[in-house]
Write a protein that holds these residues in place. Structure first.
Motif: not given
Length: 928
Positions: A241-252
């Motif tokens: 979930t944390v990784l998905a949030q990083m994708v959502k905000h353009g960090k991953l």
């Protein structure tokens, strides 16, 4: 009171009616006033939140540092087990994951995210509760939990918001982020990102990769629920979930997320020590004392940067830690091997031989399997058993369930069979404590065996008896009869002390030899002449000031529990010429700027024992090391300086003690198990001269090698042993008799009239003074009185043993097995006599028994002395060094009726068939 309550009720009712009427008459005005009321409520809450000054102070927070006397850091008192790390030393993956998940507008808001707060409120009203706190608000809650609280209320949220605005006014954004990452908890006593990285992945915070950073950040939503150790599947889902949030905000990148989401957690978990430092028990004791001091002086030990300077010598502390670890580990191997075998076995007098045998046995397997009832008692004392019983599970079923739990039984066995030790050393001239070891490992056992544990001291208490006698003017060359005896306690009770390992010599024995050989028969007679109250008073004056001493005759044999700190302090009084110096641990406290806040000087000296009596006692205690129960010290460890000391062992080898005095340092050790139902199996290894002595000897040996102690230092006390040498012919005759003597015939009992024991209340102040010598010499032997003599070979069969003076410890062993406290009561059969001990079959027997017997029809209270038919059992050895036959331990001592075999102990640890053989060269084991 009732009238006042009625008036208040009436006033409230009238106010409510007026308010309701005003709202109905002016609804729009009321709505317009609500914001003003809300603002007023917020303003009211402002004084109840941390001030700007408090927040600035938190920015400069410094922990208290504890230093040794030689300037080494011993401990740091921090709010939590954290290692503060700068933001620049934290992996950027951690910062990215944290901002993307917890507060992606962190650098844009002033501490409150209005959009997020309104969205969270709307979802909460819709039934989907969601948090809306920013990182700054969470930091406010972490830093000031008492001021803000944790309750989910409007008041708490308002306090949190007010504090967040104050923090934003004082800290920069990077400082807030750094403080947050260092203040959050990650379970297992790991506070802050640095400790979390080391606990879960065994690496510093700057080395964390995307997966590891996401795992730790994911725990912040609920550390227990998303615990990667106990709930790895939930933790992995939260990580993704944390990784998905990083994708959502353009960090991953999406591709990277697809690559990472299916990978396992890859933990490298190791719980870090809860407390560090070379003297953790001492610093924990110091922390409790410092809390009280800081409260009185308006300091905070976690933030005000205090510097506490102690008397501990870091070099001696390190040697003490090494000695306890090294010797206790080997003694643990001895216990593991001896209790791991069903049959008796001895591997000599070197514990290293047992270390080699340890891998061949299951530690304590025989003990655990052969004592089902005792193991069940252990189980009943656990929290798991109480929890099952609270669920209405029957006793037998609860025990069966727990016995089937292999992990539970393994942990229980380890806890109960772990040998423990305590060690302390101080400077006798000023009372400054130089070394303090509370247990083998603070992380395994936080119970302090120096300051907290109270155990029976055994024969280490005997110097108080002899000191009181010397204070009265008695000479160490004065003689008493070493023989079986009855000592009349009162009209119904007779005390019968005796010694283990050797029968009485039936010969006169000097007080010097009686203490060197730790003879219970001699000490008991001396106690009756001096009086229990006088001995207890002297012990208190010399240093036993926190523990209760029962003023009964058996006190002479060390039946009242005391602390190791008290005993070492008391022996320090002997080494200091009879002057008591209160133990000192702290010399000064400084503030963060180096200014001295308070200095702690040496307490005023108190004269507890006259200089002459103290020097006489010290010289007699030299004999313990030179030719008595501690003779192995010099042979095994090569200690050649001017030293004196005393060994001690209690009933059933429960406690082993040894205290050694050097002109510049006094050190003592205790060895035993926390649960005193568990003991060393063999009589040899259960004695203080073979367990606690090893710890002290190791410490002194290394101290001399490191030139931390002067091996040439000498006491002021003169050596008096040879002041009155016997003529050469007499000495040759004594030698001839000792070699070719035949057993003495049993003679009629000798009755020695002694002054009645005085039981006056103990007085510490003023210090004890010399008293007149008793009017009747202990060696004057008047004709037997007309009272009937106890010449029967044993007690009547209708007598039975019952407890007399219960041991004031945990209810973990029968009170009737306490040394020197047994009585016989009419009405039931006396236990059958035990067979005589042999080198392959040794039984531990109580030190003394009290017999309920009819009072003589005429005459005063008497000491009945009957010569025994047993000759001296002869010598013993310690590591190959020959010594005289040792006297009785106050605990591990034999006990017998007149002219009858010794009775067995009430709850014998081993049968004659399974008891281990004595050490090489020792027919019955050395007692002390």
């Amino acid at each position: 009171m009732k009238a006042a309550f009625e008036r208040l009720s009436q006033f409230s009712a009238r106010a409510w009616r007026r308010t309701s009427g005003a709202v109905r008459r002016h609804p729009w005005r009321t709505l317009a006033a609500l914001p003003a009321l809300a603002i007023a409520y917020v303003l009211v809450l402002v004084p109840f939140t941390p001030s700007i000054g408090d927040i600035k102070k938190a920015k400069q927070e410094q922990p208290t540092v504890v230093l040794s006397a030689d300037g080494k850091e011993l401990a740091v008192f921090k709010r939590a087990n954290r290692d503060w790390v700068k933001l620049s030393d934290v992996s950027p993956h951690v910062v990215t994951a944290l901002l993307a998940t917890e507060d992606h507008r962190f650098y844009d808001h002033p501490g409150l995210d209005v959009i997020r707060t309104l969205r969270a409120a709307a979802r909460t009203l819709a039934g989907d509760r969601q948090g809306g706190s920013t990182l700054t608000q969470q930091l406010a809650r972490n830093l000031y939990p008492e001021d803000i609280g944790r309750a989910p209320t409007i008041t708490r949220k308002l306090k949190e918001a007010i504090t967040a605005l104050k923090i934003e006014a004082v800290f920069s954004k990077d400082e807030i982020l750094e403080s947050y990452l260092n203040s959050v908890s990650f379970l297992y006593n790991a506070w802050g990102i640095q400790m979390a990285a080391r606990t879960y992945f065994d690496k510093p915070a700057d080395k964390l990769n995307e997966l590891e950073a996401a795992t730790l950040v994911g725990m912040l939503k609920g550390t227990s629920y998303y615990n990667p150790v106990l709930a790895p599947e939930r933790a992995q889902q939260r990580r993704n979930t944390v990784l998905a949030q990083m994708v959502k905000h353009g960090k991953l990148p999406e591709a990277k997320f697809a690559e990472l989401k299916d990978q396992p957690l890859k933990l490298d978990f190791e719980r870090l020590p809860e407390f560090s430092g070379s003297a953790p028990h001492m610093t924990e004791y110091l922390r409790r004392w410092l809390f009280e001091w800081a409260d009185k002086h308006d300091y905070n030990i976690y933030s005000d940067g205090l510097v506490v300077k102690t008397t501990i010598d870091s070099r001696l502390q390190a040697l003490a830690n090494q000695a306890v670890t090294r010797q206790a580990d080997m003694l643990q191997a001895v216990a593991d091997v001896e209790w791991g075998r069903s049959g008796a076995a001895s591997f000599g007098t070197d514990p290293k031989a047992y270390v080699a045998q340890r891998a061949k046995v299951q530690p304590f397997e025989h003990y655990w399997n052969s004592r089902k009832d005792l193991v069940n008692a252990f189980i009943r004392e656990t929290a798991e058993y109480r929890e099952l019983r609270g669920q209405k599970v029957e006793d037998a079923e609860a025990i069966a369930q727990l016995r089937d739990d292999a992990n539970f039984m393994q942990a229980l066995r380890k806890r109960k069979t772990q040998l423990q030790a305590g060690f302390m050393a101080l400077d006798p001239l000023n009372g400054q404590i130089r070394a303090w070891v509370g247990s083998r490992d603070y992380n395994d056992d936080k119970f302090d065996h120096v300051q907290q544990a109270r155990r029976q001291p055994g024969s280490t208490f005997k110097p108080f008896v002899y000191g009181a006698a010397f204070e009265q003017g008695m000479s160490p060359m004065q003689q008493l009869m070493d023989a079986q005896m009855d000592i009349q306690i009162d009209k119904n009770k007779v005390w019968r002390p005796s010694d283990v390992g050797e029968g009485p010599t039936n010969q006169p024995m000097t007080l010097r030899e009686g203490l060197a050989r730790s003879k219970n028969t001699i000490t008991a007679q001396l106690m009756m002449q001096v009086g229990p109250s006088r001995v207890a008073s002297l012990a208190r004056a010399m240093g036993v000031r926190q523990s209760k001493l029962d003023e009964v005759p058996s006190l002479a044999l060390g039946t009242s529990p005391v602390t190791l700190k008290e005993m070492v302090s008391s022996f320090g009084t002997i080494a200091n010429g009879g002057t008591y110096m209160e133990p000192v641990l702290v010399t000064s406290i400084e503030d963060r700027h180096g200014s001295t806040v308070e200095t702690f000087g040496i307490a005023p000296a108190e004269t507890a024992l006259s200089a002459h009596a103290a020097m006489t006692l010290l010289d007699v205690l030299r004999g313990v090391v030179e030719e008595g129960t501690a003779v192995g010290l010099k042979h095994r460890f090569g200690i050649t300086g001017d030293v004196a000391g005393k060994t001690g062992t209690t009933q059933d080898n429960t406690d082993g003690w040894f205290i050694l005095m050097h002109p510049k340092l006094v050190a003592g050790a205790w060895v035993g198990f926390n649960d005193n139902r568990v003991t060393m199996r063999s009589e040899y290894w259960g004695q203080g001269s073979h367990n606690a002595l090893l710890v002290v000897g190791d410490f002194f040996q290394q101290s001399f090698k490191g030139n931390l102690l002067d091996a040439k230092a000498t006491f002021a006390a003169p050596r008096q042993k040879d002041l009155e040498p016997a003529p050469l012919l007499d000495r040759m005759n004594d030698w001839f008799s000792s070699v070719f003597s035949t057993p003495a015939a049993v003679s009629e009992p000798i009755v020695v009239t002694t002054p009645p024991a005085r039981f006056e209340p103990p007085v510490l102040q003023p210090p004890p003074t010399a008293l007149a010598t008793p009017s009747v010499s202990p060696m004057s032997l008047p004709a037997p009185s007309s009272a009937p003599a106890a010449t029967e070979p044993g007690l009547p069969p209708e007598l039975a043993r019952v407890p007399s003076f219960p041991r004031p410890l945990e209810p973990v062993r029968p009170a009737e097995s306490v040394s020197g406290t047994q009585v016989y009561m009419q009405g039931s059969a006396r236990p059958a006599p035990a067979p005589a001990a042999t080198p392959s079959a040794i039984e531990t027997r109580p030190a003394a028994e009290v017999v309920l017997a009819p009072r003589p029809a005429q005459g005063p209270e008497v000491i009945r002395v009957m010569p025994s038919s047993n000759a001296n059992a002869g010598g013993s050895s310690f590591g190959g060094a020959s010594s005289m036959g040792a006297g009785g331990s106050s605990g591990a001592a034999s006990s017998a009726a007149i002219s009858a075999p010794a009775t067995p102990m009430t709850t014998p640890m081993t049968s004659a068939a399974e008891a281990p053989a004595a050490a090489t060269g020792s027919p019955t084991g050395l007692s002390q």
